[in-house]
Scaffold this motif. Structure first.
Motif, PDB file in Angstrom:
ATOM      1  N   ASP A  29       1.318   2.715  -3.426  1.00  0.00           N
ATOM      2  CA  ASP A  29       0.224   3.527  -3.936  1.00  0.00           C
ATOM      3  C   ASP A  29       0.357   4.970  -3.450  1.00  0.00           C
ATOM      4  O   ASP A  29       0.090   5.918  -4.184  1.00  0.00           O
ATOM      5  CB  ASP A  29      -1.118   2.947  -3.477  1.00  0.00           C
ATOM      6  CG  ASP A  29      -1.397   1.575  -4.093  1.00  0.00           C
ATOM      7  OD1 ASP A  29      -0.704   1.208  -5.057  1.00  0.00           O
ATOM      8  OD2 ASP A  29      -2.309   0.888  -3.605  1.00  0.00           O
ATOM      9  N   ASN A  30       0.784   5.111  -2.204  1.00  0.00           N
ATOM     10  CA  ASN A  30       1.016   6.447  -1.667  1.00  0.00           C
ATOM     11  C   ASN A  30       2.145   7.158  -2.404  1.00  0.00           C
ATOM     12  O   ASN A  30       2.094   8.381  -2.611  1.00  0.00           O
ATOM     13  CB  ASN A  30       1.329   6.346  -0.170  1.00  0.00           C
ATOM     14  CG  ASN A  30       1.604   7.681   0.470  1.00  0.00           C
ATOM     15  OD1 ASN A  30       2.759   8.025   0.744  1.00  0.00           O
ATOM     16  ND2 ASN A  30       0.561   8.451   0.727  1.00  0.00           N
ATOM     17  N   ASP A  64       0.817  -1.214   0.000  1.00  0.00           N
ATOM     18  CA  ASP A  64       0.000   0.000   0.000  1.00  0.00           C
ATOM     19  C   ASP A  64       0.852   1.266   0.000  1.00  0.00           C
ATOM     20  O   ASP A  64       0.433   2.304  -0.517  1.00  0.00           O
ATOM     21  CB  ASP A  64      -0.926   0.019   1.224  1.00  0.00           C
ATOM     22  CG  ASP A  64      -2.127  -0.902   1.046  1.00  0.00           C
ATOM     23  OD1 ASP A  64      -2.281  -1.473  -0.058  1.00  0.00           O
ATOM     24  OD2 ASP A  64      -2.907  -1.050   2.002  1.00  0.00           O
ATOM     25  N   TRP A  65       2.045   1.198   0.565  1.00  0.00           N
ATOM     26  CA  TRP A  65       2.902   2.390   0.589  1.00  0.00           C
ATOM     27  C   TRP A  65       3.295   2.810  -0.824  1.00  0.00           C
ATOM     28  O   TRP A  65       3.530   3.988  -1.091  1.00  0.00           O
ATOM     29  CB  TRP A  65       4.156   2.151   1.445  1.00  0.00           C
ATOM     30  CG  TRP A  65       5.174   1.252   0.824  1.00  0.00           C
ATOM     31  CD1 TRP A  65       5.142  -0.100   0.762  1.00  0.00           C
ATOM     32  CD2 TRP A  65       6.371   1.647   0.158  1.00  0.00           C
ATOM     33  NE1 TRP A  65       6.255  -0.578   0.110  1.00  0.00           N
ATOM     34  CE2 TRP A  65       7.027   0.465  -0.275  1.00  0.00           C
ATOM     35  CE3 TRP A  65       6.969   2.882  -0.107  1.00  0.00           C
ATOM     36  CZ2 TRP A  65       8.239   0.481  -0.956  1.00  0.00           C
ATOM     37  CZ3 TRP A  65       8.183   2.903  -0.791  1.00  0.00           C
ATOM     38  CH2 TRP A  65       8.800   1.713  -1.207  1.00  0.00           C
ATOM     39  N   VAL A  77      -1.403   4.070   5.869  1.00  0.00           N
ATOM     40  CA  VAL A  77      -0.045   4.374   5.417  1.00  0.00           C
ATOM     41  C   VAL A  77       0.600   5.397   6.352  1.00  0.00           C
ATOM     42  O   VAL A  77       1.785   5.274   6.701  1.00  0.00           O
ATOM     43  CB  VAL A  77      -0.051   4.887   3.962  1.00  0.00           C
ATOM     44  CG1 VAL A  77       1.324   5.407   3.567  1.00  0.00           C
ATOM     45  CG2 VAL A  77      -0.474   3.780   3.010  1.00  0.00           C
ATOM     46  N   LYS A  78      -0.167   6.373   6.778  1.00  0.00           N
ATOM     47  CA  LYS A  78       0.356   7.379   7.708  1.00  0.00           C
ATOM     48  C   LYS A  78       0.777   6.732   9.022  1.00  0.00           C
ATOM     49  O   LYS A  78       1.839   7.048   9.572  1.00  0.00           O
ATOM     50  CB  LYS A  78      -0.693   8.454   7.959  1.00  0.00           C
ATOM     51  CG  LYS A  78      -0.194   9.631   8.778  1.00  0.00           C
ATOM     52  CD  LYS A  78      -1.245  10.726   8.858  1.00  0.00           C
ATOM     53  CE  LYS A  78      -0.714  11.925   9.630  1.00  0.00           C
ATOM     54  NZ  LYS A  78      -1.724  13.014   9.685  1.00  0.00           N
ATOM     55  N   GLU A 113       0.916   9.017  -5.315  1.00  0.00           N
ATOM     56  CA  GLU A 113       0.316  10.307  -4.985  1.00  0.00           C
ATOM     57  C   GLU A 113       1.384  11.390  -4.884  1.00  0.00           C
ATOM     58  O   GLU A 113       1.206  12.507  -5.354  1.00  0.00           O
ATOM     59  CB  GLU A 113      -0.435  10.214  -3.649  1.00  0.00           C
ATOM     60  CG  GLU A 113      -1.867   9.749  -3.781  1.00  0.00           C
ATOM     61  CD  GLU A 113      -2.663  10.668  -4.706  1.00  0.00           C
ATOM     62  OE1 GLU A 113      -2.755  11.874  -4.423  1.00  0.00           O
ATOM     63  OE2 GLU A 113      -3.169  10.173  -5.718  1.00  0.00           O
ATOM     64  N   ARG A 114       2.495  11.035  -4.279  1.00  0.00           N
ATOM     65  CA  ARG A 114       3.576  12.026  -4.111  1.00  0.00           C
ATOM     66  C   ARG A 114       4.303  12.302  -5.410  1.00  0.00           C
ATOM     67  O   ARG A 114       4.725  13.432  -5.663  1.00  0.00           O
ATOM     68  CB  ARG A 114       4.574  11.515  -3.054  1.00  0.00           C
ATOM     69  CG  ARG A 114       4.069  11.660  -1.638  1.00  0.00           C
ATOM     70  CD  ARG A 114       5.165  11.310  -0.642  1.00  0.00           C
ATOM     71  NE  ARG A 114       5.243   9.879  -0.415  1.00  0.00           N
ATOM     72  CZ  ARG A 114       6.367   9.210  -0.228  1.00  0.00           C
ATOM     73  NH1 ARG A 114       7.526   9.835  -0.298  1.00  0.00           N
ATOM     74  NH2 ARG A 114       6.350   7.922   0.014  1.00  0.00           N
ATOM     75  N   TYR A 164      -6.133   6.675  -5.784  1.00  0.00           N
ATOM     76  CA  TYR A 164      -5.087   6.506  -4.778  1.00  0.00           C
ATOM     77  C   TYR A 164      -5.327   7.352  -3.532  1.00  0.00           C
ATOM     78  O   TYR A 164      -4.659   7.181  -2.535  1.00  0.00           O
ATOM     79  CB  TYR A 164      -3.723   6.844  -5.386  1.00  0.00           C
ATOM     80  CG  TYR A 164      -3.260   5.815  -6.373  1.00  0.00           C
ATOM     81  CD1 TYR A 164      -2.776   4.589  -5.945  1.00  0.00           C
ATOM     82  CD2 TYR A 164      -3.345   6.050  -7.733  1.00  0.00           C
ATOM     83  CE1 TYR A 164      -2.367   3.629  -6.845  1.00  0.00           C
ATOM     84  CE2 TYR A 164      -2.939   5.083  -8.642  1.00  0.00           C
ATOM     85  CZ  TYR A 164      -2.447   3.878  -8.191  1.00  0.00           C
ATOM     86  OH  TYR A 164      -2.053   2.930  -9.090  1.00  0.00           O
ATOM     87  N   LEU A 208      -5.011   5.848   3.185  1.00  0.00           N
ATOM     88  CA  LEU A 208      -4.044   6.886   3.527  1.00  0.00           C
ATOM     89  C   LEU A 208      -3.766   6.904   5.023  1.00  0.00           C
ATOM     90  O   LEU A 208      -2.629   7.083   5.458  1.00  0.00           O
ATOM     91  CB  LEU A 208      -4.548   8.256   3.062  1.00  0.00           C
ATOM     92  CG  LEU A 208      -3.587   9.426   3.226  1.00  0.00           C
ATOM     93  CD1 LEU A 208      -2.315   9.208   2.419  1.00  0.00           C
ATOM     94  CD2 LEU A 208      -4.255  10.731   2.798  1.00  0.00           C
TER      95      LEU A 208
END
Length: 292
Positions: free
Chosen positions: A21-22, A18-19, A52-53, A25-26, A43, A49
């Protein structure tokens, strides 16, 4: 440790990938328009999110210099398992992403997507092989390691944490953050000492590099070791620790990064058709068995 974590807290994400996918976003694909992106995957899923945070909060709390030293002493004995590359891939296939609504591919197919994109662009065969194996260090998850000690952005330990690292505010709870030995720009290192003198946060990148370092060309080893080091190859924030060789080699890391980030697609590669080529490629560069 500052807090005791149960199994779920150690592994807050629904899936270990999943990280990634993050990351999209970045660092969105500059060649992909908005409609294509939305058609493929949303995403900015708020629940995902949040996990992931939380993953990065735990990662930034526990990835200390001493922790990295402990993990190196433990895992770099390579006494967990002896496997061929193909056995390692089969082993890794137990990490299929059942939570992904759009893609139902196993790890072998994801690896092939990356390597086939590299191959299609005419890169050397060792580059293709690197794309194929670059994530095999994730077998750490199957040796009982928590997500935060396997995946995620990597960064140097033993010196100040950069503000460009994702969720850098969470480092304030890390004991190294207030340790005078570690919390200056250079910390325990010398200016331009070279990244081979710098300890990176522990995870699948460093682990696989250590397994492969006697077998692959140096550019391939840089790709494996630093492909998650976004604070440098995207933000250029650790140039002060790099020597001239690192700067030259990071051109290869940057060349590899788009394939790592943007080759994921819902179309499954034809594994049966591709396997003979990859079996020959693996046999050309790697021994029959490797120690993990």
């Amino acid at each position: 440790m500052k807090e005791s974590l149960d199994k779920h807290q150690q592994n807050p994400m629904d899936n270990v990938d999943d990280w990634e996918d993050n990351l999209l976003e970045r660092y969105p694909d500059p060649t992909e328009d908005k409609k294509e992106k939305e058609a493929f995957r949303n995403y900015v899923d708020s629940e995902r999110l949040d996990t992931v945070k939380e993953f990065y909060r735990i990662n930034h709390l526990y990835q200390t210099y001493d922790f990295v030293c402990e993990k190196e002493a433990d895992f770099l004995k390579f006494d967990r398992k002896e496997m061929s590359i193909w056995e390692a891939v089969d082993f890794l296939n137990t990490l299929v992403d059942d939570s992904d609504p759009d893609i139902d591919l196993d790890q072998l197919q994801h690896l092939l997507q990356t390597s086939e994109a590299i191959r299609a662009d005419g890169h050397p065969d060792w580059f293709v092989l690197t794309g194929f194996i670059h994530d095999l260090g994730k077998v750490l998850c199957l040796f009982g390691e928590p997500q935060w000690a396997v995946v995620g952005d990597t960064f140097p330990v033993g010196c100040a944490y950069s503000d460009t690292i994702v969720y850098s505010e969470f480092f304030k709870e890390n004991p190294d953050y207030t340790n005078a030995r570690f919390n200056t720009k250079y910390g325990i290192y010398e200016p331009n000492c070279g990244l081979d003198q710098v300890k990176m946060s522990w995870g699948h990148d460093e682990y696989l590099y250590q397994i492969m370092k006697d077998y692959l060309p140096e550019p391939a080893l840089y790709m494996i070791r630093y492909h998650s080091f976004y604070a440098q190859h995207r933000e250029n924030d650790y140039r002060h620790l790099m020597n001239d060789k690192d700067v030259e080699m990071f051109k290869w890391v940057q060349a590899f990064n788009p394939y790592d980030l943007y080759s994921k697609a819902p179309v499954a590669p034809n594994v049966e058709e591709l396997l003979p080529y990859y079996k020959g490629l693996v046999a050309k560069y790697l021994p029959e068995k490797l120690k993990f």
